[in-house]
Motif scaffolding. Structure first.
Motif, PDB file in Angstrom:
ATOM      1  N   UNK A 124      16.926  -0.834  14.233  1.00 33.50           N
ATOM      2  CA  UNK A 124      17.487  -0.225  12.892  1.00 33.50           C
ATOM      3  C   UNK A 124      18.066   0.992  13.020  1.00 33.50           C
ATOM      4  N   UNK A 125      17.864   1.954  13.966  1.00 30.32           N
ATOM      5  CA  UNK A 125      18.459   3.137  14.052  1.00 30.32           C
ATOM      6  C   UNK A 125      19.529   2.943  14.724  1.00 30.32           C
ATOM      7  N   UNK A 126      19.588   2.072  16.036  1.00 30.01           N
ATOM      8  CA  UNK A 126      20.642   2.003  16.956  1.00 30.01           C
ATOM      9  C   UNK A 126      21.764   1.270  15.944  1.00 30.01           C
ATOM     10  N   UNK A 127      21.534   0.526  15.269  1.00 30.37           N
ATOM     11  CA  UNK A 127      22.212  -0.519  14.023  1.00 30.37           C
ATOM     12  C   UNK A 127      23.005   0.583  13.175  1.00 30.37           C
ATOM     13  N   UNK A 128      22.116   1.463  12.777  1.00 34.96           N
ATOM     14  CA  UNK A 128      22.959   2.759  11.726  1.00 34.96           C
ATOM     15  C   UNK A 128      24.060   3.452  12.820  1.00 34.96           C
ATOM     16  N   UNK A 129      23.494   3.823  13.845  1.00 36.13           N
ATOM     17  CA  UNK A 129      24.327   4.603  14.561  1.00 36.13           C
ATOM     18  C   UNK A 129      25.548   3.798  15.177  1.00 36.13           C
ATOM     19  N   UNK A 130      25.356   2.720  15.479  1.00 38.38           N
ATOM     20  CA  UNK A 130      26.587   1.817  15.914  1.00 38.38           C
ATOM     21  C   UNK A 130      27.591   1.550  14.591  1.00 38.38           C
TER      22      UNK A 130
END
Length: 131
Positions: free
Chosen positions: A8-14
């Motif tokens: 989820x955090x990676x998807x937000x940053x992506x």
């Protein structure tokens, strides 16, 4: 319900990276009055490819990460892969979005992205095999 905090955090940053690259393409299109294509504007063509490359690379990495996290993969390895992916995509994006940036940004960004994807494939496969 399954919680996927790393993915989820990676998807937000992506998502933020893709948004910034999208904004850069829009700015260049408006500046040059280009509605479709790149009008043979090398800087715009480069920005379009940078955006497209992020859109091509990030989804598969996020899918692999989400599947690995769902399967109970090592959080430490997933965080390492996420960091490599985001830093790699950011460096790659900077090269394409900021005219005059040294080619090494692209090179390092590409290698970090590939390392993250290979790592995620291995993490998922080994987790499925019980390692």
């Amino acid at each position: 319900m399954t919680s996927l905090p790393i993915t989820s955090v990676t998807a937000i940053l992506a998502g933020l990276l893709i948004l910034l690259l999208t904004i850069k393409v829009i700015q260049l299109r408006r500046r040059g009055g280009v509605v479709l294509g790149d009008n043979d504007d090398r800087i715009l063509a480069k920005a379009i490819r940078g955006h497209a490359n992020a859109v091509e690379q990030l989804p598969i990495a996020l899918i692999l990460m989400g599947l690995a996290e769902t399967q109970g993969a090592s959080q430490a390895l997933l965080i390492l892969a996420a960091m490599a992916l985001i830093v790699g995509r950011a460096l790659h994006g900077i090269y394409f979005a900021v005219h005059g940036t040294h080619w090494r940004f692209r090179f390092i960004g590409m290698w970090l992205t590939l390392a993250a994807q290979i790592g995620l494939i291995l993490i998922l496969a080994l987790t499925l095999l019980g390692f």
